[in-house]
Design a protein around this motif. Structure first.
Motif, PDB file in Angstrom:
ATOM      1  N   UNK A   1     106.837  68.483 -47.248  1.00  0.00           N
ATOM      2  CA  UNK A   1     106.105  69.746 -47.115  1.00  0.00           C
ATOM      3  C   UNK A   1     106.212  70.290 -45.699  1.00  0.00           C
ATOM      4  N   UNK A   2     106.100  69.368 -44.706  1.00  0.00           N
ATOM      5  CA  UNK A   2     106.187  69.800 -43.311  1.00  0.00           C
ATOM      6  C   UNK A   2     107.543  70.377 -42.975  1.00  0.00           C
TER       7      UNK A   2
ATOM      8  N   UNK B   1     104.026  57.047 -49.820  1.00  0.00           N
ATOM      9  CA  UNK B   1     104.275  58.186 -50.711  1.00  0.00           C
ATOM     10  C   UNK B   1     103.620  59.436 -50.143  1.00  0.00           C
ATOM     11  N   UNK B   2     102.380  59.258 -49.666  1.00  0.00           N
ATOM     12  CA  UNK B   2     101.650  60.388 -49.088  1.00  0.00           C
ATOM     13  C   UNK B   2     102.391  60.968 -47.888  1.00  0.00           C
ATOM     14  N   UNK B   3     102.849  60.079 -47.005  1.00  0.00           N
ATOM     15  CA  UNK B   3     103.557  60.543 -45.812  1.00  0.00           C
ATOM     16  C   UNK B   3     104.879  61.209 -46.165  1.00  0.00           C
ATOM     17  N   UNK B   4     105.545  60.695 -47.218  1.00  0.00           N
ATOM     18  CA  UNK B   4     106.797  61.312 -47.661  1.00  0.00           C
ATOM     19  C   UNK B   4     106.559  62.730 -48.163  1.00  0.00           C
ATOM     20  N   UNK B   5     105.487  62.892 -48.952  1.00  0.00           N
ATOM     21  CA  UNK B   5     105.149  64.228 -49.457  1.00  0.00           C
ATOM     22  C   UNK B   5     104.810  65.162 -48.308  1.00  0.00           C
ATOM     23  N   UNK B   6     104.003  64.641 -47.355  1.00  0.00           N
ATOM     24  CA  UNK B   6     103.634  65.457 -46.189  1.00  0.00           C
ATOM     25  C   UNK B   6     104.878  65.821 -45.382  1.00  0.00           C
TER      26      UNK B   6
ATOM     27  N   UNK C   1     108.618  78.685 -41.441  1.00  0.00           N
ATOM     28  CA  UNK C   1     108.010  79.222 -40.225  1.00  0.00           C
ATOM     29  C   UNK C   1     109.071  79.561 -39.184  1.00  0.00           C
ATOM     30  N   UNK C   2     110.060  78.656 -39.035  1.00  0.00           N
ATOM     31  CA  UNK C   2     111.112  78.866 -38.050  1.00  0.00           C
ATOM     32  C   UNK C   2     111.930  80.112 -38.377  1.00  0.00           C
ATOM     33  N   UNK C   3     112.254  80.275 -39.670  1.00  0.00           N
ATOM     34  CA  UNK C   3     113.007  81.459 -40.075  1.00  0.00           C
ATOM     35  C   UNK C   3     112.213  82.734 -39.830  1.00  0.00           C
TER      36      UNK C   3
END
Length: 414
Positions: free
Chosen positions: A166-167, A158-163, A174-176
């Motif tokens: 968010x990433x 779950x933590x990695x999915x949220x990260x 950031x790319x835009x």
């Protein structure tokens, strides 16, 4: 200008973009596996602790059933051991497998005895699948993981999915912002270049008029005429540079005539060993384009082809109206070619195979076609030692470019 671009890191960033992506990806994988590994260690420790709690509970029940135990010890066992388990689901069954008692099993509100019995049977099936029972005197104690332990087991995912979400969002923003910043840099550089060129070009045009009316005109007519063409070309270049960053005028133009005019200017300015043929299978093929900018695209791709052929070979430009919506312009050379891994890289800013060069020609061509003309430019085909074909797709009507959607290209041979 090249040193300035190097100093601000634009070209270096693009040249190392894939390496940076891989570095970020590998770092993310290491962090992910590290998080999962550490959480699994905690989960195993909690599993062992819960197992010891159930074993202690079994021994306590055995001891509590002993006839020799006094009331104080019985109260201690009941309060401090048996009732303290408020998280681990437990069912105690007799020798026949019938539930004797249970703890931390959830029932529906107002459930009757039959419904509770059904829930207990279902829970027993789950518990038997998870762990071996703890044996006590004349009974078996089944259990499964507490909700806390179950939640902790899935927490890293779950933590990695949220990260990850968010990433992705952060990267998109950031790319835009980077794209917008780069657009401002390119627009600023081109407009400043156009501004700086304006004064000397105006002066050169005045000098050309002077030469045309001077006594040396007759003796140097051809030279002066070619010089005049170059001055006119310089003025066109400044117009192109001025168009970058602002909305250019896009209108229906005869594609064959625009391409032919651009090639006629290039022919005397490139190697005489390069043969360029413009093939328009119909002389009235029109497309939505901005003439100065589109000529710039043709020049950049043709010059790139001349470099690939090392100044010797042939270039064929085929103009085809594929449908009512689109016009194709295929530019084919018989140069050194490239492998498929290079098809997209050639459009990256700063990418060049030459010792001299900025690697911006194809980048500008892509930006002009896809950004201003809402079209597409890409490497259609290339083979090492045989040659390369670049394809440009333009809109064939005003209505087409105004109602353009990206999925319109899905049916095309791109």
């Amino acid at each position: 200008m090249r040193n300035t671009l190097q100093d601000i890191g634009i070209l270096d960033f693009y040249q190392n973009k894939n390496r940076i992506k891989w570095l970020i990806f590998i770092s993310s994988v290491i962090i992910s596996f590290g998080s999962i590994y550490y959480t699994n260690i905690l989960v195993e420790e909690l599993k062992e602790r819960e197992k010891r709690q159930i074993e202690l509970l079994a021994r306590a029940l055995e001891y509590a059933s002993s006839a020799s135990i006094d009331s104080d010890n019985l109260n201690f066992i009941t309060q401090e051991i048996i009732t303290q388990n408020n998280s681990i689901p437990v069912i105690r069954v007799d020798a026949n497998g019938d539930p004797l008692d249970h703890k931390n099993i959830k029932f529906k509100r107002n459930a009757d005895q039959d419904e509770k019995e059904k829930v207990l049977r279902e829970e027993l099936v789950k518990m038997k699948a998870e762990y071996e029972p703890i044996r006590s005197e004349e009974s078996l104690i089944y259990y499964r993981n507490s909700e806390l332990l179950t939640s902790l087991k899935y927490y890293p995912y779950v933590q990695l999915s949220v990260i990850l979400v968010f990433g992705v969002l952060a990267f998109a923003v950031f790319n835009q912002s980077k794209i917008a910043e780069q657009n401002r840099v390119w627009a600023g550089l081109t407009k400043e270049t156009a501004h700086q060129l304006g004064t000397p070009i105006a002066s050169l045009m005045a000098w050309m008029d002077y030469l045309k009316n001077s006594p040396i005109w007759e003796e140097n007519k051809e030279v002066i005429q070619e010089m005049d063409k170059d001055v006119i070309k310089l003025r066109m270049v400044t117009e192109r540079f001025s168009s970058i960053g602002s909305k250019p005028s896009i209108q229906l133009e005869n594609v064959f005539l625009v391409v032919d005019e651009a090639i006629n200017y290039l022919r005397p300015r490139i190697s005489t060993k390069v043969d360029i043929q413009v093939n328009g299978y119909a002389n009235n093929i029109d497309a939505m384009l901005n003439k100065p900018l589109f000529e710039w695209v043709i020049e950049n791709i043709v010059k790139n082809a001349v470099d690939a052929m090392k100044g010797q070979g042939s270039i064929s430009i085929d103009i085809v109206k594929e449908s009512e919506k689109f016009v194709f312009v295929d530019i084919t050379d018989n140069g050194k070619g490239m492998d498929k891994g290079m098809f997209k890289k050639v459009f990256n800013p700063g990418f060049t195979t030459r010792k001299r060069g900025w690697g911006l020609g194809l980048t500008l061509a892509k930006r002009i076609i896809e950004g201003y003309h809402k079209g597409k430019v890409y490497v259609k085909h290339s083979e090492l030692g045989v040659g390369t074909t670049f394809r440009i797709i333009l809109h064939g009507s005003k209505e087409g470019i105004q109602g353009f959607k990206q999925e319109d290209f899905l049916g095309q041979k791109v």
